[in-house]
Design a protein around this motif. Structure first.
Motif, short mmCIF file in Angstrom:
data_model
loop_
_atom_site.label_atom_id
_atom_site.label_comp_id
_atom_site.label_asym_id
_atom_site.label_seq_id
_atom_site.Cartn_x
_atom_site.Cartn_y
_atom_site.Cartn_z
N PRO A 87 0.82 -1.22 0.00
CA PRO A 87 0.00 0.00 0.00
C PRO A 87 0.85 1.26 0.00
CG PRO A 87 0.10 -0.92 2.21
CD PRO A 87 0.86 -1.87 1.32
N VAL A 88 0.39 2.26 -0.73
CA VAL A 88 1.03 3.59 -0.72
C VAL A 88 -0.05 4.64 -0.54
CG1 VAL A 88 2.22 5.31 -2.13
CG2 VAL A 88 3.03 2.96 -2.12
N CYS A 89 0.22 5.60 0.31
CA CYS A 89 -0.71 6.71 0.56
C CYS A 89 -0.17 7.98 -0.10
CB CYS A 89 -0.88 6.91 2.06
SG CYS A 89 -1.91 8.32 2.50
N PHE A 90 -1.04 8.68 -0.82
CA PHE A 90 -0.70 9.98 -1.43
C PHE A 90 -1.41 11.07 -0.63
CE2 PHE A 90 -0.33 6.74 -4.65
CZ PHE A 90 0.79 7.09 -5.38
N GLN A 91 -0.65 12.00 -0.09
CA GLN A 91 -1.22 13.05 0.75
C GLN A 91 -1.17 14.39 0.03
OE1 GLN A 91 -0.13 13.00 4.89
NE2 GLN A 91 -0.34 15.21 5.12
N ASN A 92 -2.33 15.02 -0.12
CA ASN A 92 -2.45 16.33 -0.78
C ASN A 92 -1.80 16.34 -2.17
OD1 ASN A 92 -3.88 17.48 1.33
ND2 ASN A 92 -2.05 18.27 2.35
N CYS A 93 -1.91 15.24 -2.87
CA CYS A 93 -1.32 15.14 -4.21
C CYS A 93 -2.23 15.81 -5.23
CB CYS A 93 -1.13 13.66 -4.58
SG CYS A 93 -0.38 13.39 -6.21
N PRO A 94 -1.69 16.64 -6.13
CA PRO A 94 -2.53 17.23 -7.20
C PRO A 94 -3.24 16.14 -7.99
CG PRO A 94 -0.38 18.30 -7.13
CD PRO A 94 -0.30 17.13 -6.20
N ASP A 95 -4.48 16.38 -8.34
CA ASP A 95 -5.32 15.36 -8.97
C ASP A 95 -4.68 14.78 -10.23
OD1 ASP A 95 -8.04 14.02 -8.90
OD2 ASP A 95 -8.07 14.89 -10.91
N ASN A 96 -4.09 15.65 -11.05
CA ASN A 96 -3.53 15.16 -12.33
C ASN A 96 -2.27 14.32 -12.14
OD1 ASN A 96 -2.19 17.67 -11.54
ND2 ASN A 96 -1.12 17.54 -13.52
N LEU A 97 -1.68 14.34 -10.94
CA LEU A 97 -0.49 13.54 -10.68
C LEU A 97 -0.81 12.21 -10.00
CD1 LEU A 97 2.00 16.30 -9.42
CD2 LEU A 97 1.69 15.41 -11.74
N LEU A 98 -2.06 12.04 -9.60
CA LEU A 98 -2.46 10.80 -8.94
C LEU A 98 -2.58 9.65 -9.94
CD1 LEU A 98 -5.31 12.18 -6.65
CD2 LEU A 98 -3.26 11.00 -5.82
N PRO A 99 -2.38 8.40 -9.48
CA PRO A 99 -2.73 7.25 -10.33
C PRO A 99 -4.20 7.34 -10.72
CG PRO A 99 -1.53 6.54 -8.37
CD PRO A 99 -1.85 7.99 -8.17
N LEU A 100 -4.57 6.78 -11.89
CA LEU A 100 -5.93 6.89 -12.38
C LEU A 100 -6.95 6.40 -11.36
CD1 LEU A 100 -5.52 5.68 -16.09
CD2 LEU A 100 -5.69 8.03 -15.25
N ALA A 101 -6.61 5.35 -10.63
CA ALA A 101 -7.55 4.75 -9.68
C ALA A 101 -7.90 5.68 -8.53
CB ALA A 101 -6.97 3.45 -9.12
N LEU A 102 -7.09 6.73 -8.32
CA LEU A 102 -7.33 7.64 -7.19
C LEU A 102 -7.78 9.03 -7.63
CD1 LEU A 102 -4.29 6.73 -4.89
CD2 LEU A 102 -6.66 5.93 -4.71
N GLN A 103 -7.87 9.27 -8.92
CA GLN A 103 -8.27 10.60 -9.39
C GLN A 103 -9.75 10.88 -9.12
OE1 GLN A 103 -7.04 11.17 -13.47
NE2 GLN A 103 -4.86 10.90 -12.97
N ASN A 104 -10.09 12.13 -8.95
CA ASN A 104 -11.46 12.52 -8.58
C ASN A 104 -12.51 11.97 -9.54
OD1 ASN A 104 -10.82 14.00 -6.26
ND2 ASN A 104 -10.39 15.86 -7.45
N ALA A 105 -12.22 12.01 -10.83
CA ALA A 105 -13.22 11.60 -11.83
C ALA A 105 -13.35 10.07 -11.93
CB ALA A 105 -12.83 12.17 -13.20
N ASN A 106 -12.47 9.34 -11.25
CA ASN A 106 -12.50 7.87 -11.31
C ASN A 106 -12.56 7.37 -12.75
OD1 ASN A 106 -12.52 5.20 -10.50
ND2 ASN A 106 -14.65 5.21 -9.80
#
Length: 494
Positions: free
Chosen positions: A461-480
């Motif tokens: 597991p990896v946690c992303f804290q306050n990561c900009p949406d466009n830099l997140l892996p697709l599975a964690l982006q706001n638009a899913n």
């Protein structure tokens, strides 16, 4: 059969693992659909080899064609199962806790967690499953599905079969444009080659199915690295079976026929072979043993996988039978020749079993020991004395289950799979299967080697804290964008 393949040197192994690391990094850029198509292509290419693959495997292992046909189907089925898992997507365990900037006394940051692959995985092929636990078996399929590159050390007992499957995987790599070294294949019969694979700087995890000695050696190699890595070893298991009194009284002959088949299935060369049975003394047990003896007597010996396994079976079964208090119930009426195994069942008292640790050890082959217990208390004591197992089974009626609640409560602590009124041989490949268990069945009881959850051995597991949406892996982006089920602020959502 002699193994004519060149042994990989330490230098060659280090180079292979470096190539695996490069391929792993490139593989992270491939999409879920591309990975899924790759796994399906491997399955298709294995099937395309046709009967030649089955014939070669039978020649090398002495396993019959019908058994190998089923195992090939299981292998290709696993690959397609993981492709389906990837497309569904929720296996990554995407979890989102959105920011609470106005929370007092402290605001909460935006936190998003998912599973990511560890890196190059080394897989050691198993002797008793030339397809399903070897080159393109469950370890390889789950690791590739998890996003890892894979290096397989072919089992020397079926090296040519392994080469044929390797050729199929190479074709799939080419046809789906995967990184060239996403899967690699080496040969080796020495301890040094295994040690080099585990201790190479780029190795991130290890999968093994085999003996306790071999599995623990790999764990030791890992512990001596500068950076220890996870080693999932599936090792010994005697898979205890409890026969309760009422079912023995009512069903002794049927149960004996069922278990004569399970004990001798594949000449006992399954990790789920029922090597230990136990029951409370009485007429029901006597009837069961009488019928079981007749069933074992009728089973003809057959060749084991190779001479080494046959030698170990003869040595261990002879040693077990020679122990004080052990009574031979029956062996096959047909003499064994060459590397054939002689089906055997024996009996011992609960007191003798508890006093002799040697009787707790696995005899890999068509051998099983019945422990006759004075009462339920002694039976429970014996169950608790047996180390961790892949399976434990209870045979009983509703009357039995109501009368032996304390015994039933002990079963989950012993094994990864608890069976009621069945045989442990036969492992369904599905999401709910657990093929693992407390030590020494495996080196990590939190995981399974079968089913979609087998992928969790190769991820973290990896946690992303306050990561900009466009830099997140697709599975964690706001638009899913992948459309998977996610836990968002403690609610399952798409």
């Amino acid at each position: 059969m002699a193994n004519h393949f060149k042994e990989a040197s330490v230098e060659e192994i280090n180079q292979v693992m470096q190539q695996a690391q490069t391929a792993f990094e490139a593989y992270q850029k491939t999409s879920v659909e591309e990975k899924s198509l790759f796994l399906e292509a491997i399955a298709n290419e294995i099937e395309a080899i046709g009967d030649a693959l089955l014939q070669k495997a039978s020649e090398e292992t002495n396993l019959p064609i019908p058994r190998l046909t089923g195992e090939r189907a299981r292998t290709t089925g696993q690959l397609r199962m993981f492709a389906t898992m990837l497309r569904e997507g929720s296996w990554v365990e995407a979890t989102i806790d959105t920011a609470l900037p106005s929370r007092t006394p402290l605001p909460r940051p935006d936190l998003r967690k998912m599973l990511i692959p560890l890196g190059p995985v080394v897989v050691f092929g198993a002797s008793n499953f030339p397809f399903a636990y070897s080159t393109a078996g469950g370890d390889t399929a789950s690791a590739l599905a998890g996003g890892c590159s894979v290096v397989v050390k072919a089992h020397p007992a079926h090296a040519e079969t392994s080469e044929l499957v390797y050729g199929a995987i190479k074709k799939a790599i080419t046809s789906t444009n995967m990184p060239e070294h996403i899967f690699q294949h080496v040969h080796g019969t020495s301890f040094e080659s295994g040690k080099a694979l585990v201790q190479a700087d780029d190795t991130a995890a290890v999968g093994f199915t085999g003996s306790t000695v071999g599995g623990l050696a790999l764990v030791e190699y890992s512990s001596k690295r500068k950076r220890p890595i996870p080693v999932f070893s599936e090792m010994g298991s005697i898979n205890p079976v409890v026969f309760l009194p009422d079912t023995l009284t009512q069903n002794a002959a049927d149960l004996a026929a069922q278990y004569a088949g399970s004990i001798t299935l594949g000449m006992g060369q399954f990790c789920t072979n029922p090597g230990l049975m136990m029951a409370i003394e009485g007429e029901g047990l006597n009837s069961f043993l009488d019928s079981l003896g007749k069933g074992i007597e009728a089973v003809k010996p057959a060749k084991m996988l190779h001479a080494g396994i046959h030698t170990a079976y003869e040595r261990k079964s002879d040693t077990a039978l020679a122990q004080d208090g052990v009574k031979l119930i029956q062996q096959s009426a047909t003499a064994a020749t060459d590397i054939e195994a002689l089906p055997t069942v024996a009996q011992v008292s609960g007191e003798t079993f508890l006093a002799n640790p040697l009787l707790h050890e696995e005899v890999f082959g068509p051998y099983s020991l019945m422990v006759s217990c004075k009462d339920e208390q002694e039976l429970i004591k014996i169950l608790k004395s047996v180390s961790g197992q892949l399976t434990t089974t209870v045979m009983g009626t509703d009357v039995d289950f109501a009368a032996h609640a304390a015994l039933l409560q002990t079963l989950p602590a012993i094994a990864g799979r608890v069976l009621f009124n069945g045989v442990p041989t036969g492992v369904e490949v599905c999401a709910s299967m657990v093929h693992g268990g407390p030590f020494p069945a495996t080196t990590d009881s939190r995981f399974t080697a079968v089913g979609i959850n087998a992928v969790k051995r190769w991820v973290r597991p990896v946690c992303f804290q306050n990561c900009p949406d466009n830099l997140l892996p697709l599975a964690l982006q706001n638009a899913n964008p992948t459309g998977i089920w996610r836990m968002v602020d403690n609610e399952w959502k798409k």
